[in-house]
Design an enzyme around this catalytic site. Structure first.
Site, mmCIF file in Angstrom:
data_model
loop_
_atom_site.group_PDB
_atom_site.id
_atom_site.type_symbol
_atom_site.label_atom_id
_atom_site.label_comp_id
_atom_site.label_asym_id
_atom_site.label_seq_id
_atom_site.Cartn_x
_atom_site.Cartn_y
_atom_site.Cartn_z
ATOM 1 N N CYS A 272 0.788 -1.238 0.000
ATOM 2 C CA CYS A 272 0.000 0.000 0.000
ATOM 3 C C CYS A 272 0.818 1.286 0.000
ATOM 4 O O CYS A 272 0.597 2.162 -0.831
ATOM 5 C CB CYS A 272 -0.923 0.017 1.221
ATOM 6 S SG CYS A 272 -1.993 -1.404 1.261
HETATM 7 C C1 UGA Z 1 -1.305 0.250 5.817
HETATM 8 C C2 UGA Z 1 -2.049 1.180 6.763
HETATM 9 O O1 UGA Z 1 -1.515 1.063 8.094
HETATM 10 C C3 UGA Z 1 -3.544 0.831 6.805
HETATM 11 O O2 UGA Z 1 -4.239 1.760 7.615
HETATM 12 C C4 UGA Z 1 -4.098 0.896 5.372
HETATM 13 O O3 UGA Z 1 -5.452 0.529 5.314
HETATM 14 C C5 UGA Z 1 -3.311 -0.063 4.493
HETATM 15 O O4 UGA Z 1 -1.918 0.311 4.526
HETATM 16 C C6 UGA Z 1 -3.872 0.038 3.111
HETATM 17 O O5 UGA Z 1 -3.775 1.106 2.497
HETATM 18 O O6 UGA Z 1 -4.523 -0.914 2.658
HETATM 19 P P1 UGA Z 1 -0.334 -2.234 6.013
HETATM 20 O O7 UGA Z 1 0.449 -1.871 4.787
HETATM 21 O O8 UGA Z 1 -1.095 -3.497 6.037
HETATM 22 O O9 UGA Z 1 -1.391 -1.068 6.337
HETATM 23 O O10 UGA Z 1 0.664 -2.340 7.236
HETATM 24 P P2 UGA Z 1 1.239 -1.348 8.352
HETATM 25 O O11 UGA Z 1 0.940 -1.915 9.680
HETATM 26 O O12 UGA Z 1 0.852 0.040 8.109
HETATM 27 O O13 UGA Z 1 2.821 -1.514 8.118
HETATM 28 C C7 UGA Z 1 3.433 -1.059 6.910
HETATM 29 C C8 UGA Z 1 4.932 -1.184 7.026
HETATM 30 O O14 UGA Z 1 5.448 -0.229 7.949
HETATM 31 C C9 UGA Z 1 5.443 -2.546 7.526
HETATM 32 O O15 UGA Z 1 6.537 -2.933 6.717
HETATM 33 C C10 UGA Z 1 5.887 -2.278 8.950
HETATM 34 O O16 UGA Z 1 6.921 -3.118 9.347
HETATM 35 C C11 UGA Z 1 6.357 -0.842 8.830
HETATM 36 N N1 UGA Z 1 6.314 -0.091 10.114
HETATM 37 C C12 UGA Z 1 5.133 0.156 10.723
HETATM 38 C C13 UGA Z 1 7.500 0.401 10.646
HETATM 39 O O17 UGA Z 1 8.604 0.198 10.102
HETATM 40 N N2 UGA Z 1 7.435 1.130 11.805
HETATM 41 C C14 UGA Z 1 6.280 1.404 12.438
HETATM 42 O O18 UGA Z 1 6.294 2.092 13.482
HETATM 43 C C15 UGA Z 1 5.091 0.889 11.891
#
Ligand code: UGA
Length: 450
Positions: A272
């Site tokens: 995403c």
């Molecule tokens: C993201 C958004 O969080 C959702 O709200 C949204 O609906 C979704 O995209 C979408 O557009 O469909 P997602 O990609 O499933 O969700 O996962 P996240 O939990 O956001 O994590 C994304 C990435 O960021 C992961 O690689 C995670 O490891 C990384 N991350 C997350 C970090 O490196 N640090 C953080 O503090 C949080």
């Protein structure tokens, strides 16, 4: 109670479908892919997502969910249709609307032979203006109806995270309803009121275009927060005694900033963030607007995975001919999804440097095989992955890795050296017992004693 249909049974469509069925709604799932329908109807989700399999089996048993590849059956049998098809990226970063257009056409055609009011709610992520200027005309022309006249239209973004999509469906922070007209919004809000009952989340009712932009702005902001803390992490690394974890806690306590999404690491991945940021940049440029913060967010994230390889080199020197193990491959824990996973960049870089790479992930091995082919060794456990290794790089923070102690690395590895790419290990404990470095950790007094 209203019957709902979902067009597109990817992780958003199927997860939402089984959650609605769990709360007693009659749901019809539609997908063009017959193989997928067969799999789902036999109780097997085509992807791994916690709780979806059990909810799917429950929904099939209760007969509240049925899935079909006949669009007419799906539309005619329902009152509200959600569009949940994918909007992948084109080569230029723009979103590809083929699936959205197809779904709109099929819904329009099916509506031409149906009587009574029908609401179409777009949940696929689309750039501002798409619902009004592309989806609406298609549905109107094929159905022979006009929006507002027995036809409702909303844009209703989803904010589900992979790995916790079910939980996010039951406990969202907010619901955003972009509405063509008030009645469309009322119908959708009523649906959610009967779904959430006493726990109706805060709801924003607004225009279609605002709702579309809210989705993009949310994802750009979240990715920007992570890139921001990774930028600070890279500074910490050059500052003896500094630790980004403490900085994140220190700034996160300010309520204006907040503690979430400030976890420094190997960078963000997944299907995403990059797609949405690139789509918004490309969309905005066509309007003559630059988005420098979005550009910087991408730039920082592009470089971040390589920091882990640099840290590995600092720990053990040149990587040529050395055996390196990667713990975790999925773009985040709780999923087998490797789309845009930082592990891919890290493996490519390690191979380029001449390292021999062994990999292990609790869920993503099948997807990994498709990506890496014969270029890496696949381990069936973390022990096997670490065996004879000269440096381990922790890439995805699965629970089973969080439980590892320094002794686990010491007993399996040839040279116990560990790069913590997700800040899950206590630097003090680990630095005392093995060669250890971590993202955003400046040089310590107890560092490099081994
Ligand atoms: C993201 C958004 O969080 C959702 O709200 C949204 O609906 C979704 O995209 C979408 O557009 O469909 P997602 O990609 O499933 O969700 O996962 P996240 O939990 O956001 O994590 C994304 C990435 O960021 C992961 O690689 C995670 O490891 C990384 N991350 C997350 C970090 O490196 N640090 C953080 O503090 C949080």
């Amino acid at each position: 109670m209203k019957t709902i249909s979902f067009f597109g049974l990817g992780y958003v469509g199927l997860t939402s479908a089984v959650c609605f069925a769990h709360r007693g709604f009659r749901v019809i799932g539609f997908d063009m892919d017959y193989g997928k329908i067969k799999l789902i109807n036999s109780g097997n989700p085509p992807f791994y997502e916690p709780k979806v399999e059990e909810l799917l089996r429950e929904a099939l048993r209760s007969r509240l969910l049925s899935c079909t590849h006949d669009p007419v059956e799906a539309v005619k049998g329902s009152d509200i249709t959600f569009i949940t098809v994918g909007t992948p990226a084109n080569l230029d970063g723009d979103i590809n609307l083929e699936q959205v257009k197809n779904a709109s056409t099929q819904i329009g055609q099916a509506l031409s032979g149906k009587r009574g009011y029908h609401l179409v709610a777009v949940r696929s992520t689309v750039t501002p203006g798409t619902t009004e200027n592309i989806i609406k005309p298609i549905i109107e022309s094929y159905s022979g109806r006009r929006c507002g006249d027995e036809l409702g239209l909303c844009f209703n973004p989803e904010f589900l995270r992979e790995g916790s999509a079910v939980n996010d469906t039951f406990n969202p922070d907010r619901i955003v309803i972009g509405e063509f007209d008030k009645y469309s919004g009322d119908v959708l809000e009523d649906l959610y009121r009967s779904f959430y009952r006493d726990e109706m989340p805060k709801t924003i009712r607004t225009s279609l275009v605002n709702a579309e932009l809210i989705k993009y702005a949310s994802n750009v902001f979240l990715a920007m927060k992570i890139s921001f803390i990774n930028m600070i992490a890279n500074l910490c690394q050059k500052l003896p005694g500094a630790d980004v974890e403490v900085i994140a806690r220190g700034i996160g306590l300010d309520r204006r900033i907040g503690p979430l999404f400030l976890k420094a690491g190997a960078g963000w991945g997944g299907s995403c963030f990059r797609k949405d940021i690139e789509a918004l940049i490309s969309f905005s440029l066509k309007l003559g607007v630059e988005l420098p913060l979005a550009e910087a967010t991408l730039k920082i994230n592009k470089a971040q995975p390589y920091k882990l390889v640099e840290l590995a080199k600092e720990l053990i020197g040149e990587l040529r001919g050395r055996r390196i193990s990667l713990l975790g491959l999925a773009f985040k824990p709780g999923t087998d999804d490797m789309r845009d996973a930082v592990s891919i960049k890290i493996v490519d870089k390690l191979l380029e440097e001449g390292a021999r790479v062994s990999v292990y992930d609790p869920k993503a091995m099948e997807n990994a095989r498709r990506i890496f082919g014969n270029d890496v060794e696949y381990a069936s456990s973390f022990e096997e992955c670490l065996r004879s290794s000269e440096c381990a790089i922790l890439v995805t923070e699965w629970e089973e890795f969080k439980r590892l102690k320094p002794e686990d690395f010491i007993s399996y590895m040839k040279i116990p050296a560990l790069v913590d790419g997700r800040r899950i290990y206590d630097p003090e404990e680990f630095s005392k017992k093995l060669r250890f470095s971590a993202v955003g950790l400046g040089e310590r007094k107890y560092h490099n004693q081994h």
